[in-house]
Write a protein that holds these residues in place. Structure first.
Motif, short mmCIF file in Angstrom:
data_model
loop_
_atom_site.label_atom_id
_atom_site.label_comp_id
_atom_site.label_asym_id
_atom_site.label_seq_id
_atom_site.Cartn_x
_atom_site.Cartn_y
_atom_site.Cartn_z
N ASP A 67 0.85 -1.18 0.00
CA ASP A 67 0.00 0.00 0.00
C ASP A 67 0.89 1.24 0.00
O ASP A 67 1.70 1.44 0.92
N ASP A 68 0.74 2.07 -1.01
CA ASP A 68 1.65 3.22 -1.18
C ASP A 68 1.62 4.16 0.02
O ASP A 68 2.68 4.65 0.46
N GLU A 69 0.43 4.45 0.53
CA GLU A 69 0.34 5.38 1.66
C GLU A 69 1.04 4.80 2.90
O GLU A 69 1.82 5.48 3.56
N LEU A 70 0.76 3.54 3.20
CA LEU A 70 1.36 2.92 4.38
C LEU A 70 2.88 2.81 4.22
O LEU A 70 3.64 3.10 5.15
N ALA A 71 3.32 2.41 3.02
CA ALA A 71 4.76 2.31 2.78
C ALA A 71 5.43 3.67 2.92
O ALA A 71 6.56 3.77 3.41
N GLY A 72 4.72 4.72 2.52
CA GLY A 72 5.27 6.06 2.66
C GLY A 72 5.47 6.45 4.11
O GLY A 72 6.47 7.09 4.46
N HIS A 73 4.51 6.07 4.96
CA HIS A 73 4.66 6.37 6.39
C HIS A 73 5.84 5.59 6.98
O HIS A 73 6.60 6.13 7.80
N VAL A 74 5.98 4.34 6.58
CA VAL A 74 7.11 3.55 7.08
C VAL A 74 8.43 4.18 6.66
O VAL A 74 9.36 4.34 7.46
N GLU A 75 8.52 4.57 5.39
CA GLU A 75 9.74 5.19 4.87
C GLU A 75 10.06 6.48 5.60
O GLU A 75 11.23 6.83 5.79
N ALA A 76 9.00 7.21 6.02
CA ALA A 76 9.19 8.48 6.72
C ALA A 76 9.49 8.30 8.21
O ALA A 76 9.62 9.28 8.94
#
Length: 282
Positions: free
Chosen positions: A175-184
């Protein structure tokens, strides 16, 4: 590694039964402060707002509840319109004997607290609506239709079923949104959102079919002091926002610069300070 969040020991959780025998789950910080009830957005659940509750727990008794079809609450096929959601919220207030509560909601939850304040004007002490869905609908080009088309509704249903076909670990990568939070570095938030997506029922597509509380119909009946926090939008949209919020007799509109729809995620400190400042006077 994903951070798993547990409720602090001093917090409590449980269920209440509201209209039609539907059970709603809630978590509560407790304490001697005034009650502040938080209504979440359409794909989230109450526990997604744990970071906000932590910030406010010293000042308020914060109640995070799962709307029907979300989290650990029941998920009947019907009862997802704004008036239904308002009745559910009032049922929660009654069952927990919450007097003069502050109602705070984001997106769908913002729509819920405004509908509640309009339909039951004697209940809330104050209202905070964060990018309420009714204003988003009002700002669409087709302003005469608060709902979305059946093809879009089916797309929402397919998205939910796709989430359910994956494990939490898979969602955090796919999931792009969730992966983005993890990356951040926002692992806790990503974990909470993933849990909510795995628990949300496909029955909540009825929310989109029902549409949102129409500002012209509902906002004039809101008697409680109301803060509307809105995302950073263009001037044309800001003017429509001003026209809509002006329908609330004691309404205050604040556009938060550099914030998208998830205002507390994008500009958490600014949004929290706006809420604290508003509630200090109410």
């Amino acid at each position: 590694m994903t951070v798993e969040t547990r409720l602090p020991e001093a917090w409590t959780e449980g269920f209440v039964e509201v209209e039609d025998g539907v059970r709603l789950h809630y978590a509560r910080t407790g304490g001697d402060g005034p009650p502040l009830v938080v209504a979440h957005g359409v794909f989230d659940d109450g526990l997604c707002r744990i970071p906000l509750a932590r910030d406010l727990a010293d000042e308020y008794d914060v109640i995070l509840y799962d709307a029907r079809g979300h989290g650990q609450s029941d998920a009947p096929e019907a009862g997802y319109g704004p008036d239904d959601r308002a009745a559910d919220l009032v049922g929660l207030l009654d069952e927990l004997d919450l007097q003069d509560p502050i109602l705070l909601g984001h997106s769908m939850g913002g729509d819920t607290v405004l509908a509640t304040a309009a339909n039951y004007p004697d209940r809330p002490r104050a209202v905070v609506a964060v990018d309420p869905a009714g204003l988003l609908g009002h700002n669409r080009e087709n302003r005469g239709d608060d709902g979305i088309g059946e093809e879009e509704v089916e797309g929402v249903r397919e998205q939910i079923l796709w989430w359910h076909d994956h494990s939490k670990a898979e969602l955090l990568e796919a999931d792009d949104e969730l992966a983005g939070h993890v990356e951040a570095g926002e692992e806790e938030l990503a974990s909470l959102l993933a849990d909510a997506r795995l628990r949300v029922s496909a029955n909540i597509t009825a929310v989109f079919r029902s549409g949102w509380a129409d500002p012209e119909d509902h906002y004039p009946d809101v008697e409680a002091p109301t803060l509307v926090l809105r995302a950073d939008v263009d001037e044309e949209a800001r003017e429509r926002d001003r026209e809509s919020v002006a329908l609330i007799p004691d309404g205050l509109l604040v556009h938060v610069d550099d914030a998208g729809h998830c205002i507390f995620r994008d500009q958490r400190s600014v949004a929290t300070e706006e809420v604290r400042s508003f509630l200090a006077d109410h």
